[in-house]
Write a protein that holds these residues in place. Structure first.
Motif, mmCIF file in Angstrom:
data_model
loop_
_atom_site.group_PDB
_atom_site.id
_atom_site.type_symbol
_atom_site.label_atom_id
_atom_site.label_comp_id
_atom_site.label_asym_id
_atom_site.label_seq_id
_atom_site.Cartn_x
_atom_site.Cartn_y
_atom_site.Cartn_z
ATOM 1 N N UNK A 75 0.826 -1.211 0.000
ATOM 2 C CA UNK A 75 0.000 0.000 0.000
ATOM 3 C C UNK A 75 0.859 1.258 0.000
ATOM 4 N N UNK A 76 1.901 1.258 0.811
ATOM 5 C CA UNK A 76 2.779 2.435 0.910
ATOM 6 C C UNK A 76 3.410 2.750 -0.436
ATOM 7 N N UNK A 77 3.914 1.731 -1.126
ATOM 8 C CA UNK A 77 4.551 1.946 -2.431
ATOM 9 C C UNK A 77 3.561 2.577 -3.409
ATOM 10 N N UNK A 78 2.342 2.014 -3.481
ATOM 11 C CA UNK A 78 1.341 2.550 -4.403
ATOM 12 C C UNK A 78 0.925 3.966 -4.047
ATOM 13 N N UNK A 79 0.737 4.248 -2.747
ATOM 14 C CA UNK A 79 0.311 5.579 -2.321
ATOM 15 C C UNK A 79 1.406 6.617 -2.498
ATOM 16 N N UNK A 80 2.659 6.247 -2.235
ATOM 17 C CA UNK A 80 3.767 7.187 -2.452
ATOM 18 C C UNK A 80 3.890 7.547 -3.919
ATOM 19 N N UNK A 81 3.709 6.545 -4.784
ATOM 20 C CA UNK A 81 3.744 6.847 -6.220
ATOM 21 C C UNK A 81 2.587 7.772 -6.587
ATOM 22 N N UNK A 82 1.402 7.486 -6.055
ATOM 23 C CA UNK A 82 0.257 8.334 -6.342
ATOM 24 C C UNK A 82 0.464 9.767 -5.887
ATOM 25 N N UNK A 83 1.220 9.963 -4.820
ATOM 26 C CA UNK A 83 1.450 11.318 -4.308
ATOM 27 C C UNK A 83 2.341 12.154 -5.215
ATOM 28 N N UNK A 84 2.951 11.529 -6.236
ATOM 29 C CA UNK A 84 3.818 12.270 -7.169
ATOM 30 C C UNK A 84 3.093 12.688 -8.439
ATOM 31 N N UNK A 85 1.827 12.295 -8.600
ATOM 32 C CA UNK A 85 1.114 12.538 -9.855
ATOM 33 C C UNK A 85 0.618 13.978 -9.942
ATOM 34 N N UNK A 86 0.340 14.418 -11.169
ATOM 35 C CA UNK A 86 -0.228 15.739 -11.396
ATOM 36 C C UNK A 86 -1.242 15.651 -12.531
ATOM 37 N N UNK A 87 -1.643 16.799 -13.059
ATOM 38 C CA UNK A 87 -2.684 16.843 -14.076
ATOM 39 C C UNK A 87 -2.316 16.207 -15.396
ATOM 40 N N UNK A 88 -1.040 15.877 -15.595
ATOM 41 C CA UNK A 88 -0.631 15.243 -16.853
ATOM 42 C C UNK A 88 -0.790 13.726 -16.797
ATOM 43 N N UNK A 89 -1.198 13.181 -15.662
ATOM 44 C CA UNK A 89 -1.332 11.731 -15.510
ATOM 45 C C UNK A 89 -2.477 11.202 -16.368
ATOM 46 N N UNK A 90 -2.347 9.957 -16.790
ATOM 47 C CA UNK A 90 -3.425 9.265 -17.476
ATOM 48 C C UNK A 90 -3.742 7.990 -16.704
ATOM 49 N N UNK A 91 -4.950 7.477 -16.910
ATOM 50 C CA UNK A 91 -5.396 6.352 -16.093
ATOM 51 C C UNK A 91 -4.535 5.115 -16.299
ATOM 52 N N UNK A 92 -4.417 4.637 -17.534
ATOM 53 C CA UNK A 92 -3.723 3.372 -17.767
ATOM 54 C C UNK A 92 -2.212 3.489 -17.585
ATOM 55 N N UNK A 93 -1.647 4.660 -17.873
ATOM 56 C CA UNK A 93 -0.199 4.809 -17.730
ATOM 57 C C UNK A 93 0.211 5.015 -16.277
ATOM 58 N N UNK A 94 -0.623 5.687 -15.484
ATOM 59 C CA UNK A 94 -0.191 6.100 -14.149
ATOM 60 C C UNK A 94 -1.030 5.590 -12.991
ATOM 61 N N UNK A 95 -2.273 5.211 -13.227
ATOM 62 C CA UNK A 95 -3.152 4.844 -12.124
ATOM 63 C C UNK A 95 -3.535 3.373 -12.088
#
Length: 492
Positions: free
Chosen positions: A345-365
């Protein structure tokens, strides 16, 4: 010598029928309503002009009332009759759903949501108890328990999909849809359920009221701190009152004849560590879904239905984690399963905390959402079993109820802190509250930074759950014995 009274159960052969439709329907509605509002938060904020704190209160008010009053709700059913209180709880839940759907401002919606949670706190524990008194031990009860339990998972997923679909039309329908369903459950309950024997019990009403109001006051103070200022009299007064109320709650629990929270449960270090881990695991799930839903709608501009469908991989990952943990829980020490789930969970949430408006669903989420779901599934199987490990069968029911309360209250209390973090981060970067559609690019960027900072707060909660788990010393053999005892209680 008098012959023992033979217990007569209304359903003795197969569980399928009106009774299980009524009871499992209530469970589905209650669980669904705990998640359905998440996908409507962005639209709610835009339509009613909610503040950021008010937006979070839409989900927090329900969870606080539900979690804070759940134990009392079960005791009221034992004292006044389970069928009677089930119908009262469903009736209150239905009426408050109507009020939610007709809400005209922040105050009326939040008050109605708290009433919804109160109705759920009365109806849900009595529904589970009615399963035991309606269906005879053996195949009928086993089927009923399986159907009832399945509604929790189904409701969690359907809440996201239905919430997204109905919000596309109008957010009001996520609440109004409960009205005809609730009326049908009341009518079905009158016909299909039988009243249970009940006796006068000393109800710990002061404890329930003090605990719930104390949590509410603390949450209010933390939630409003970033907006009002931490030195504001309302914030300081709320935090002070909350702490005093919670101190009063602890005093009442030490002196009550029939306390909601017996202190004897906290003499075992392993069980205390388990409750702490359960609290923070509940915090992760509750807060993460709120801020991911807001991020994909306000920042990535997903419509509500697409945002809801985007959570399906989370359910898939969680299902895989549940299956793996169910296989491993009697072979691997529970602390390692829970800690491993927390790390994922920590790994996934830390990665999510680096995202911004340029993220896309399949590439980043897509992959992180599956991974976080897997971590949650890995952790949530051993935790409830650890809570009942090494206790008598007569204590399994009360401990299970307290476990549910710890998990339910972990969410709103953590969301208050994480929400304050997110709002403070947004304001510090030049952002403002209000409608995302009215923000300029700089303000929208700041809003997104606040949302992803909230995911960092969720990662901290996951770390605390994993750290607490390291102090759980139960062996796989002890957990297996607890699992067998739990199954025996369900069959009894």
């Amino acid at each position: 010598m008098a012959e023992p009274t033979t217990v007569r159960y209304p359903v003795t052969t197969r569980a399928f029928g009106l009774a299980i439709i009524v009871l499992s329907g209530l469970q589905l509605m209650v669980v669904l309503d705990g998640t359905v509002a998440n996908l409507a938060l962005a639209r709610l904020q835009d339509d009613l002009g909610l503040s950021d704190a008010g937006r979070n209160w839409v989900v927090t008010a329900y969870a606080l009332a539900f979690g804070g009053l759940m134990l009392l709700g079960g005791r009221i059913g034992d004292a006044l009759g389970r069928k009677r209180m089930f119908l009262v709880g469903v009736g209150l839940f239905t009426l408050s759903s109507l009020l939610c759907g007709l809400a005209v401002n922040e105050a009326t919606l939040i008050i109605s949501r708290a009433l919804q949670g109160t109705g759920a706190a009365i109806a849900a524990p009595t529904a589970l108890a009615l399963v035991a008194t309606t269906f005879a031990p053996g195949p009928a009860r086993n089927q009923a328990i399986a159907i009832f339990a399945a509604m929790t998972g189904v409701g969690s997923i359907l809440g996201l999909i239905i919430g997204g679909a109905l919000t596309e039309f109008s957010w009001r329908w996520i609440f109004l849809i409960n009205v005809p369903i609730g009326v049908a459950i009341v009518v079905g309950g009158v016909v299909a359920l039988r009243e249970t024997d009940h006796e006068r019990l000393s109800l710990d009403v002061p404890g329930a009221v003090l605990g719930t109001l104390g949590c509410t006051a603390v949450v209010f103070g933390i939630s409003e701190g970033p907006s009002f200022g931490w030195q504001h009299p309302a914030v300081l007064g709320s935090l002070t009152a909350g702490l005093l109320l919670l101190a009063g709650f602890l005093y009442v629990e030490r002196t009550a004849a029939n306390p909601l929270l017996p202190f004897v449960l906290f003499t075992d270090r392993d069980r205390v560590a388990t409750f702490v881990a359960i609290f923070f695991a509940g915090a992760v799930m509750f807060s993460m879904t709120v801020y991911v839903a807001l991020f994909v709608q306000d920042i990535l501009q997903f419509p509500p239905l697409r945002a809801g469908l985007g959570f399906i991989p989370f359910a898939v990952g969680m299902g895989i984690g549940l299956a793996a943990a169910s296989t491993l829980v009697t072979r691997v020490a529970p602390r390692w399963l829970i800690a491993t789930g927390a790390v994922v969970m920590i790994i996934g949430l830390l990665y999510g905390s680096t995202l911004d408006g340029s993220a896309t669903y399949f590439a980043n989420l897509f992959v992180p959402v599956i991974g976080i779901g897997f971590g949650v599934g890995l952790a949530v199987v051993p935790l409830p079993l650890c809570a009942v490990t090494g206790v008598a069968e007569t204590e399994i029911g009360p401990l299970t109820a307290i476990t549910q309360v710890a998990q339910t209250l972990g969410g709103p209390l953590a969301l208050a802190v994480i929400g304050a973090m997110a709002t403070s981060r947004t304001i510090s970067l030049g952002g403002v509250g209000g409608k995302a559609a009215d923000m300029d690019p700089q303000q929208l960027w700041a809003l997104g930074e606040g949302y992803t900072f909230a995911l960092l707060g969720c990662a901290v909660c996951a770390a605390l759950a994993g750290f607490a788990a390291l102090f759980i010393r139960f062996t796989p053999q002890q957990v297996a014995a607890a699992q067998a005892a739990q199954e025996a209680v369900q069959r009894a």
